[in-house]
Design a protein around this motif. Sequence first.
Motif, short mmCIF file in Angstrom:
data_model
loop_
_atom_site.label_atom_id
_atom_site.label_comp_id
_atom_site.label_asym_id
_atom_site.label_seq_id
_atom_site.Cartn_x
_atom_site.Cartn_y
_atom_site.Cartn_z
N LEU A 49 0.82 -1.21 0.00
CA LEU A 49 0.00 0.00 0.00
C LEU A 49 0.85 1.26 0.00
O LEU A 49 0.58 2.21 -0.75
N ALA A 50 1.89 1.30 0.84
CA ALA A 50 2.74 2.49 0.94
C ALA A 50 3.38 2.87 -0.40
O ALA A 50 3.38 4.06 -0.77
N PRO A 51 3.94 1.94 -1.18
CA PRO A 51 4.49 2.31 -2.49
C PRO A 51 3.45 2.89 -3.44
O PRO A 51 3.76 3.79 -4.23
N LEU A 52 2.21 2.40 -3.37
CA LEU A 52 1.16 2.95 -4.23
C LEU A 52 0.85 4.40 -3.85
O LEU A 52 0.67 5.25 -4.72
N VAL A 53 0.82 4.66 -2.56
CA VAL A 53 0.57 6.03 -2.10
C VAL A 53 1.72 6.94 -2.51
O VAL A 53 1.51 8.07 -2.97
N ALA A 55 3.78 6.59 -5.07
CA ALA A 55 3.71 6.81 -6.52
C ALA A 55 2.62 7.83 -6.85
O ALA A 55 2.82 8.72 -7.71
N ALA A 56 1.48 7.73 -6.17
CA ALA A 56 0.40 8.69 -6.41
C ALA A 56 0.81 10.10 -6.01
O ALA A 56 0.50 11.08 -6.71
N LEU A 57 1.55 10.22 -4.90
CA LEU A 57 2.01 11.54 -4.46
C LEU A 57 3.01 12.13 -5.45
O LEU A 57 2.99 13.33 -5.72
N PHE A 58 3.91 11.31 -5.99
CA PHE A 58 4.84 11.78 -7.00
C PHE A 58 4.07 12.38 -8.18
O PHE A 58 4.39 13.49 -8.66
N ASN A 63 2.32 17.02 -11.16
CA ASN A 63 1.23 17.62 -11.92
C ASN A 63 0.91 19.03 -11.42
O ASN A 63 0.71 19.96 -12.20
N LEU A 64 0.91 19.20 -10.09
CA LEU A 64 0.62 20.51 -9.52
C LEU A 64 1.76 21.49 -9.76
O LEU A 64 1.53 22.70 -9.96
#
Length: 276
Positions: A49-53, A55-58, A63-64
């Motif tokens: 779960l932590a790696p998915l989070v 990657a999403a934060l990256f 993007n922002l």
Amino acid sequence: MSEQGANSQMGYQNALGERRFGRVNWLGLQTLAQREITRFLVVWTQTLLAPLVTAALFLLIFNLAIGPKRGDVMGVPFLHFLAPGIMMMTVIQNAFANTSSSLVISKVQGNIVDTLMPPLSGLEILLGYLAGAVVRGTMVACGIAVGLAVVLQIVPAHPLIALVFIVLGALFLGGLGIVAGIFANKFDQMAAITNFIVTPLAFLSGTFYSINALPPVLHALAQVNPVFYLIDGLRFGMIGTSDGAPFVGMAICAGASFAICLLAWAMLRGGYRLKA
């Protein structure tokens, strides 16, 4: 000891030697692989779960910060270009962590003997550790792929090629993790290897940019980095575009994976820094 008992004992020793050095010890290999897979499944919130989070934060931060201003890269939106690089970076980091942490923890706790004592050859130990790295890396990649399909509508252009590069990436960094785990006797030594070798390999390999935009010297250096070919190949598999020829990159990655796994096998077979 009776003659019958002596013959039975000799037969057992011969069978044990044949099992260890001849035919594959399938039961031992399966047990070791199952142990390595169970290790990360038990703490799935940290290992999956932590790696998915992360990657999403990256993707969110890029993007922002620069997404709207960056425009297209190699004919695709910036986030679409970035996503495969983030995916491969996550895969290789987790594959490396799975094998290296398993070995270092066993050495620090003093229970590495539980792996070395059973009738397992160096190749069987290598395959057992690599099984955990490949399964963890593939599961992380699948989780990210589902997220990309839902959020960015990225459907793999060449799914089989993407899967091959994911497995090659897990094998390469899983093998490197075994080498690092054998070499390191303390956690700070492993942290140094991660910070000064693995992280630069991942970040300076076209994860966030096309290497065609680099100056000639840096472009040449990037082309000797196997992780570049892993990211470039996965990018082709996911969005159909890449800096280089994907099948050339596949051959280079296969060769690099074989070389590092051969080194890991030699170290396991000889007991380097494992046997007192």
